[in-house]
Write an enzyme that holds these catalytic residues in place. Sequence first.
Site, PDB file in Angstrom:
ATOM      1  N   SER A  21       2.031  10.860  21.543  1.00  0.00           N
ATOM      2  CA  SER A  21       2.379  10.704  20.137  1.00  0.00           C
ATOM      3  C   SER A  21       3.033  11.995  19.644  1.00  0.00           C
ATOM      4  O   SER A  21       3.943  12.505  20.288  1.00  0.00           O
ATOM      5  CB  SER A  21       1.134  10.345  19.319  1.00  0.00           C
ATOM      6  N   ASP A 176       4.223   4.454  19.941  1.00  0.00           N
ATOM      7  CA  ASP A 176       3.212   5.505  20.069  1.00  0.00           C
ATOM      8  C   ASP A 176       2.418   5.424  21.377  1.00  0.00           C
ATOM      9  O   ASP A 176       1.744   4.432  21.648  1.00  0.00           O
ATOM     10  CB  ASP A 176       2.256   5.384  18.885  1.00  0.00           C
TER      11      ASP A 176
END
EC number: 3.1.1.-
Length: 269
Positions: A21, A176
């Site tokens: 992320s 993500d």
Amino acid sequence: MELDGRNARIAHYFDVIAGTSTGGLVAAMLVTPSPSNAKQPCCEAKDIVPFYLKHCPHIFPCRTGFFGWFCKIIHIIKMIIGPKYNGKYLHKIINDLLHDTRMKETLTNVVVPTYDVKCVKPTIFSTFKARSNTLMDARLADVCIGTSAAPTVLPAHYFETVDYHTGASRSFNIIDGGLVANNPHHNIPIAAVSADLSTEKNLQGLVKIGENLIHKPLSKDDCKNNYIEPMLKDRRTLTYADMLTQFAKLLSDERRLRLQNIELETGHS
């Protein structure tokens, strides 16, 4: 820096740096060669916090007062039909920072997990894969934009890689990486702050959490007796800061040993 001089950088000490992320972006900042000096990264560790403090208000724009409440309502509606933010500013700063650096061109090996929403499976980008598979040698900027795309917050990122020798191509639709590779710290009071609330108070709160964490006491699990006990040295409770200092010394010693071995091998060849 105190041990090895002003030119010492984190990328010089680790064989692999991994991040998921926004951690993937941090890892990339530490391993992407600088345009002015290919042996040095484009960012130092001390640049990370100022980078986020400067750009977060533009990545996650927010308003106060009546317009603030109106924007919150709009964001809720947008989250129903799509991501909360368009990600354009984030895409621009990542592209400006990392340019066209590819996975296999980093100063040290890097690993960045992502999740491909079209294939419905994890896709792990790494320097190791990039060296053996041209189609995995993606632009680091594309990988970072994708792994930072938290669902409902930022849009998935689509891009392609091409093997110009064979003409083969591969497409990616990634979001993500934290969906498949996350390491939450349960002791951090996340409720005290919001990840995408970019007010000065909230951002400083995030910084304070990190600063306070390194001064917390270290502990170890006694699995046999189901007991957690503090780590002591000379009857003093050690902190994370103490351990980081010890770790830095170990890294410095290891780096010096490796450089000495390189010099010896070069001298013998």
